[in-house]
Design a protein around this motif. Structure first.
Motif, mmCIF file in Angstrom:
data_model
loop_
_atom_site.group_PDB
_atom_site.id
_atom_site.type_symbol
_atom_site.label_atom_id
_atom_site.label_comp_id
_atom_site.label_asym_id
_atom_site.label_seq_id
_atom_site.Cartn_x
_atom_site.Cartn_y
_atom_site.Cartn_z
ATOM 1 N N ASP A 152 10.683 2.538 -7.220
ATOM 2 C CA ASP A 152 9.461 1.776 -6.429
ATOM 3 C C ASP A 152 9.841 1.843 -5.077
ATOM 4 N N ILE A 212 8.166 2.579 -1.484
ATOM 5 C CA ILE A 212 7.458 1.690 -0.927
ATOM 6 C C ILE A 212 7.488 1.968 -0.174
ATOM 7 N N ALA A 245 5.584 -6.285 -1.513
ATOM 8 C CA ALA A 245 5.285 -4.937 -0.930
ATOM 9 C C ALA A 245 3.888 -4.142 -1.607
ATOM 10 N N GLN A 265 -0.039 -4.675 0.171
ATOM 11 C CA GLN A 265 -0.846 -3.069 0.030
ATOM 12 C C GLN A 265 -2.115 -3.398 -1.096
#
Length: 518
Positions: free
Chosen positions: A344, A348, A479, A483
């Motif tokens: 992940d 990102i 994050a 987003q």
């Protein structure tokens, strides 16, 4: 008239005028000197000057000194020193003008005004001895100025100049007097300078010449020097004049060029290093993504076969074998979670993480996250409560919202001692859904509130006394929240538990999503 002008000079608050005789005894102490150094005229006139003000020992010309005031504090001053002469031309002392560092412009303008007044009373000064002495003192003041000073008439002819003008441009005084000021202008600029001079006569005001431009003067040998010029119009009995104060800025320009070159070199090196860092980060992200994919494949196999063996389809397991299989399955899932975190964070960093938005009930997502976390809470006798008041569905990535909730709840259980409490709250606030996870754990010092969201940062040992995980959970959560158009923050103090709060923007539900729900 000369005495009036001299008295006016001595009263100038920004300029300290001091004179001593050949033995160092103070003869003149202006109001400006009182302001600069703190002693009054009554206290110093007729007295021997302090060691720092032994003017008869100073070299003629311009120097910079650090001298004491009456109260003992030190000030940085510029000093212009010259001989003090009587009407017969005999020197009987020293005249010095003091100005605090940085007062050049004021000195230049005042000197120009002094010269203008001197010209107006010239005839009267020639009629009297006292007037002649005053004129000589003003001339000494003019010659002690740090910059070139010239005065021109409407036709541009030079009527007055000081010694600095001779030194700066390489001409003798008699070579410049009566010449047009164009003689000091580089050849390629003379035509344009004549036009500028005409424009200035149309609107004469005190101002810098060529503001924002690079100005140059021409020396006798044809070389060019960078200069700053200040213009001041003067109206007198002899007609309209303009006084120009000219400063040679060659050293300053050289310093600026060196600084500019250093800055450009540093910028190029910094850009090169940034590109190297970006390339290294890209390679790292690609490596992590590749390795994560490679590691997940055998892990899925291990997890799958351990689950099959645990079902005992191929025969029963004894107690020891079943315990071993549980360890294999549990640790494999834990390792898979760590690898997923690394995958992940690499997505990102590379900008390849995409949200799959859908419309769903936040309360249901919270319950799904809690169903995975409750066994851990029961093992530590931790009470888990919810307080959800969200009357409308939200449009977001359900899986990623659950991931954020799971990370926050998992951390809360790790750092909350047995018998503690964890609470999940959700409410609408200013167009956002605000969700908070509160715990009664060990708490986090304020200086670490921002750092906890950094990659690989771990606050400290859990209630088990060890560090757990990769330190990526909160970085990933931050994050994912951002987003979604929200933000995440921490409120905590040691011994008082922690509250992690994040928001998800309530975006308008798309038509295709609304149609799919019909």
């Amino acid at each position: 008239m000369p005495l009036r002008i001299l008295n006016g000079l001595l009263e100038m608050p920004w300029l300290g005028v001091i004179s001593v005789d050949s033995t160092g005894v103070l003869q003149v102490w202006s109001r400006g000197a009182e302001r600069l150094f703190g002693w009054t005229q009554e206290e110093v006139l007729g007295q021997t000057a302090t060691a720092a003000l032994q003017l008869h020992n100073l070299p003629q010309g311009e120097v910079e000194l650090r001298v004491p005031k009456k109260d003992g504090t030190l000030i940085d001053v510029e000093v212009w020193t010259g001989p003090w002469k009587d009407t017969t031309g005999n020197a009987h002392g020293t005249l010095s003008i003091f100005a605090e560092i940085g007062q050049h412009r004021a000195v230049e303008q005042k000197l120009a005004q002094v010269e203008q007044e001197l010209l107006q009373v010239k005839a009267q000064e020639e009629e009297a001895r006292a007037g002649m002495r005053t004129e000589r003192r003003f001339r000494e003041l003019l010659e002690a100025a740090p910059d070139a000073i010239i005065e021109v008439d409407r036709e541009g002819r030079i009527l007055l100049l000081n010694l600095v003008t001779e030194k700066m441009f390489g001409y003798r005084r008699e070579e410049l007097l009566g010449q047009t000021v164009d003689i000091l202008v580089p050849d390629v600029l003379r035509a344009g300078h004549a036009q500028h001079r005409g424009d200035y006569w149309g609107h004469p005001v005190t101002r810098p010449m060529g503001s924002g431009l690079v100005l140059h003067g021409r020396r006798k040998d044809g070389s060019s020097i960078p200069v700053e010029i200040s213009l001041s119009p003067v109206t007198s009995e002899d007609g309209f004049r303009v006084t120009a104060v000219i400063r040679d800025i060659s050293e300053r320009r050289q310093t600026e060029d060196r600084l500019r070159e250093m800055q450009q070199t540093y910028t190029r090196e910094l850009e090169s290093r940034n590109r190297e860092v970006e390339r290294a980060n890209q390679l790292k992200s690609e490596f992590l993504a590749s390795m994560s994919h490679e590691l997940r494949t055998p892990l899925h196999t291990i997890i799958g076969f351990s689950e099959l063996l645990a079902e005992e389809l191929e025969g029963p397991l004894n107690e020891k074998q079943r315990r071993f299989m549980d360890h294999i399955h549990t640790d494999s899932l834990h390792l898979l979670a760590l690898i997923n975190d690394i995958l992940d964070i690499s997505k990102i960093e590379s900008g390849r993480l995409r949200l799959s938005r859908e419309t769903f009930d936040i309360a249901g997502a919270v319950e799904e996250a809690l169903s995975s976390i409750r066994p851990q809470g029961m093992a530590k006798s931790i009470t888990i409560e919810t307080n959800l008041s969200i009357p409308v569905p939200i449009y977001a990535d359900r899986l990623r919202v659950k991931q954020v909730l799971f990370n926050l709840l998992s951390n809360a259980l790790k750092f909350t001692p047995e018998g503690g409490k964890v609470e999940v709250k959700a409410a609408l606030r200013d167009g956002f859904i605000e969700i908070s996870v509160n715990d009664t754990g060990i708490g986090i010092p304020k200086e670490q509130h921002q750092a906890v969201f950094d990659k690989f940062y771990q606050v400290g040992a859990t209630t088990k006394g060890v560090r757990e995980g990769t330190g990526l959970g909160l970085a990933i959560s931050k994050a994912l929240v951002e987003q979604h158009g929200g933000r995440i923050w921490l409120e905590s103090a040691p011994g008082r538990g922690s509250r992690f709060t994040f928001t998800i923007a309530l975006e308008e539900i798309h038509e295709d999503s609304a149609d799919s729900r019909r």
